[in-house]
Design an enzyme around this catalytic site. Sequence first.
Site, mmCIF file in Angstrom:
data_model
loop_
_atom_site.group_PDB
_atom_site.id
_atom_site.type_symbol
_atom_site.label_atom_id
_atom_site.label_comp_id
_atom_site.label_asym_id
_atom_site.label_seq_id
_atom_site.Cartn_x
_atom_site.Cartn_y
_atom_site.Cartn_z
ATOM 1 N N ASP A 63 26.874 -52.878 72.313
ATOM 2 C CA ASP A 63 27.441 -52.011 73.193
ATOM 3 C C ASP A 63 25.893 -52.630 74.324
ATOM 4 O O ASP A 63 24.206 -52.172 73.436
ATOM 5 C CB ASP A 63 26.493 -50.363 72.977
ATOM 6 C CG ASP A 63 26.079 -49.825 74.350
ATOM 7 O OD1 ASP A 63 27.249 -49.857 75.380
ATOM 8 O OD2 ASP A 63 25.892 -48.655 74.485
ATOM 9 N N HIS A 64 25.608 -52.775 75.409
ATOM 10 C CA HIS A 64 23.920 -53.492 76.032
ATOM 11 C C HIS A 64 23.493 -54.471 75.651
ATOM 12 O O HIS A 64 22.119 -54.606 75.298
ATOM 13 C CB HIS A 64 23.492 -52.159 76.520
ATOM 14 C CG HIS A 64 23.750 -50.780 77.433
ATOM 15 N ND1 HIS A 64 24.114 -50.955 78.613
ATOM 16 C CD2 HIS A 64 24.868 -50.123 77.747
ATOM 17 C CE1 HIS A 64 24.703 -50.481 79.313
ATOM 18 N NE2 HIS A 64 24.920 -49.154 78.409
ATOM 19 N N SER B 227 28.784 -38.515 78.976
ATOM 20 C CA SER B 227 28.277 -37.166 79.177
ATOM 21 C C SER B 227 28.018 -36.779 80.133
ATOM 22 O O SER B 227 26.802 -36.415 80.532
ATOM 23 C CB SER B 227 26.727 -37.597 78.067
ATOM 24 O OG SER B 227 27.501 -38.216 75.959
ATOM 25 N N ASP C 229 24.636 -57.408 78.981
ATOM 26 C CA ASP C 229 24.214 -56.349 80.783
ATOM 27 C C ASP C 229 22.652 -57.422 80.999
ATOM 28 O O ASP C 229 22.191 -57.094 79.861
ATOM 29 C CB ASP C 229 24.177 -55.226 79.550
ATOM 30 C CG ASP C 229 23.265 -54.240 80.556
ATOM 31 O OD1 ASP C 229 22.837 -54.751 82.164
ATOM 32 O OD2 ASP C 229 22.785 -53.390 79.700
ATOM 33 N N THR D 187 25.332 -39.751 74.116
ATOM 34 C CA THR D 187 24.624 -37.674 74.567
ATOM 35 C C THR D 187 25.269 -37.281 73.993
ATOM 36 O O THR D 187 24.432 -36.284 73.422
ATOM 37 C CB THR D 187 23.740 -37.984 76.270
ATOM 38 O OG1 THR D 187 22.859 -39.188 76.214
ATOM 39 C CG2 THR D 187 22.706 -37.062 75.786
ATOM 40 N N HIS E 170 22.767 -42.302 82.528
ATOM 41 C CA HIS E 170 22.626 -41.889 80.759
ATOM 42 C C HIS E 170 21.823 -41.088 80.833
ATOM 43 O O HIS E 170 20.810 -40.991 81.692
ATOM 44 C CB HIS E 170 21.626 -43.602 80.051
ATOM 45 C CG HIS E 170 23.014 -45.452 79.967
ATOM 46 N ND1 HIS E 170 22.636 -45.978 81.222
ATOM 47 C CD2 HIS E 170 24.433 -44.977 79.449
ATOM 48 C CE1 HIS E 170 23.004 -47.132 80.369
ATOM 49 N NE2 HIS E 170 24.316 -46.319 80.272
ATOM 50 N N GLY E 171 21.590 -40.415 79.340
ATOM 51 C CA GLY E 171 21.260 -39.219 78.822
ATOM 52 C C GLY E 171 21.930 -37.858 79.460
ATOM 53 O O GLY E 171 23.128 -37.664 79.725
ATOM 54 N N ASN F 25 32.191 -44.776 78.279
ATOM 55 C CA ASN F 25 30.961 -44.634 76.550
ATOM 56 C C ASN F 25 30.613 -43.200 77.057
ATOM 57 O O ASN F 25 30.035 -42.599 77.836
ATOM 58 C CB ASN F 25 29.755 -45.484 77.143
ATOM 59 C CG ASN F 25 30.452 -47.142 76.603
ATOM 60 O OD1 ASN F 25 31.690 -46.856 76.580
ATOM 61 N ND2 ASN F 25 29.697 -47.942 76.751
HETATM 62 O O1 G3H Z 1 26.376 -47.347 76.771
HETATM 63 C C1 G3H Z 1 26.706 -45.929 76.051
HETATM 64 C C2 G3H Z 1 26.603 -44.921 76.801
HETATM 65 O O2 G3H Z 1 26.596 -45.523 78.995
HETATM 66 C C3 G3H Z 1 26.092 -43.948 76.653
HETATM 67 O O3 G3H Z 1 25.568 -43.036 77.620
HETATM 68 O O4 G3H Z 1 24.322 -41.309 76.742
HETATM 69 O O5 G3H Z 1 24.953 -41.107 78.867
HETATM 70 O O6 G3H Z 1 26.904 -40.863 77.370
HETATM 71 P P1 G3H Z 1 25.394 -41.467 77.456
HETATM 72 ZN ZN ZN Z 2 25.711 -47.329 78.537
#
Ligand code: G3H
Ligand code: ZN
Length: 284
Positions: free
Chosen positions: A82-83, A211, A104, A233, A180-181, A230
């Site tokens: 991821d990323h 999330s 990314d 969080t 994110h977050g 994805n």
């Molecule tokens: O790459 C991971 C995600 O984009 C997770 O995002 O922490 O807001 O669920 P999130």
């Molecule tokens: Zn992400």
Amino acid sequence: MPLVTSAELLQAADAGGYAVGAFNCNNLEILQAILAAAEAERSPVIVQTSQGALEYAGLPLLAAMIRAAAEEATVPVALHLDHGTDFATEVACLRAGYTSLMFDGSKLPYAENVAGTRRIVEIAHAVGVSVEAELGTIAGTEDLVSVSEQEALYTDPEQAEAFVRETGADALAVAVGTAHGVYRQAPHLDFARLEAIDRRVRVPLVLHGSSGVPDDQIREAIRRGVRKINIDTELRQAFSAALRGWLPEHPGEIDPRKILGPARQAMQAKVQEKMRLFGSAGRA
Ligand code: G3H
Ligand code: ZN
């Protein structure tokens, strides 16, 4: 069963009109929670590790653990970086048996993002591994990748079409209003943009920062072409809330297995809830 690629899972999701959850994994308990949920829901699943997770647990250990668990699983599992932003990490993940990589390059100028993505696509496709790319920038922090609200930039549909053509990526992460977050206020996804991207881009679309996005918006995003979602969080929140609730009630407990058990359980329940929401439950 052996690991599968995420391209394989996302093609099936496209045909079935659902999305596959990609859940961030940093340790044994999280992995067990994700895979127990997938088994309980009969759902395909993507287990993903960020570069931060690799720093925390170490790539050899984390990859070996996830591969071993996937071998035992009776549902299809993909292992995804991821990323990824670092070429050496991407190659190390390929060697460690990952079946899916994300490059990314979203913070890079367009031409550099194209060049960096193409480089990863070339080496990954040479060994049958799929690649997710990102265009547009998603606000917030995901482990080692941080984007301020000022830097956040929605994906341009026309540019997205050219980007996928030029890079050969198998899936595209889009910026359409998620972050994110933890959200300070509920997000409102730009569905018109999402639909316009989906019309121009042939590959499955990926929603990051999922999330805290209300369920009705998640369903709408899936209707408009999102095939990988994805979640990180909300898993952290489920885990830490359960732990915080449990510890004061058991002040004498010193066994890490007993302490972590309820947190693992809470995380599994959250993953199952998401699999039902995404429509992937019952698809394995
Ligand atoms: O790459 C991971 C995600 O984009 C997770 O995002 O922490 O807001 O669920 P999130
Ligand atoms: Zn992400």
